[in-house]
Motif scaffolding. Structure first.
Motif, short mmCIF file in Angstrom:
data_model
loop_
_atom_site.label_atom_id
_atom_site.label_comp_id
_atom_site.label_asym_id
_atom_site.label_seq_id
_atom_site.Cartn_x
_atom_site.Cartn_y
_atom_site.Cartn_z
N UNK A 20 -11.99 30.78 44.45
CA UNK A 20 -10.88 30.97 44.70
C UNK A 20 -9.95 30.47 43.12
N UNK A 21 -10.16 29.18 42.82
CA UNK A 21 -9.93 28.13 42.33
C UNK A 21 -10.24 28.56 41.15
N UNK A 22 -11.04 28.71 40.70
CA UNK A 22 -12.36 29.60 39.22
C UNK A 22 -11.37 30.43 38.91
N UNK A 23 -11.12 31.51 40.22
CA UNK A 23 -10.66 32.99 39.74
C UNK A 23 -9.58 32.70 39.07
N UNK A 24 -8.70 31.76 39.28
CA UNK A 24 -7.12 32.03 39.78
C UNK A 24 -7.15 31.11 38.25
N UNK A 25 -7.83 30.27 37.59
CA UNK A 25 -7.73 29.84 36.11
C UNK A 25 -8.41 30.77 35.72
N UNK A 26 -9.02 31.50 35.73
CA UNK A 26 -9.72 32.34 34.71
C UNK A 26 -8.81 33.46 34.48
N UNK A 27 -8.37 33.76 35.55
CA UNK A 27 -6.20 34.92 35.04
C UNK A 27 -5.61 34.56 34.35
N UNK A 28 -5.06 32.87 34.47
CA UNK A 28 -4.47 31.94 33.47
C UNK A 28 -4.95 32.39 32.53
N UNK A 29 -6.24 31.65 32.12
CA UNK A 29 -6.41 31.92 30.74
C UNK A 29 -6.45 33.13 30.25
N UNK A 30 -7.04 34.38 30.95
CA UNK A 30 -6.29 35.70 30.39
C UNK A 30 -5.33 35.49 29.73
#
Length: 96
Positions: free
Chosen positions: A1-11
């Motif tokens: 989940x942490x990677x997914x949250x980070x990825x969405x924020x970077x997008x």
């Protein structure tokens, strides 16, 4: 989940950087929350988001007026790219 949250924020941050009128006033690294400077007022930007049925973020004016008109935005694993795109458009005052 942490990677997914980070990825969405970077997008989302990439979309903000690519959108005229919006900017990221703080250069520090982020996780899933970040500040977006908007072209008019935070109140107007959040109202546009609300009209599009999007929770746009938190008006930072009462807490950090030195940032200018700015909102705190958060992305999570539940944020879809199309919703992020609509949020960015609303904050910038662009058509959906």
């Amino acid at each position: 989940l942490a990677r997914l949250n980070f990825s969405k924020a970077e997008y989302a941050k990439a979309r903000v950087r690519a959108t005229p009128g919006l900017s990221l006033p703080l250069p520090a690294p982020t996780f899933n929350e970040f500040v977006v400077r908007v072209p008019d007022s935070a109140e107007a930007a959040l109202a546009r988001a609300h009209e599009r049925r999007i929770v746009g973020g938190l008006d930072l004016g009462p807490f950090a007026d030195e940032l200018g008109p700015a909102v705190l935005v958060c992305t999570t694993e539940l944020a879809r790219r199309d919703a992020i795109d609509r949020l960015v458009a609303a904050l910038a005052g662009r058509p959906a």
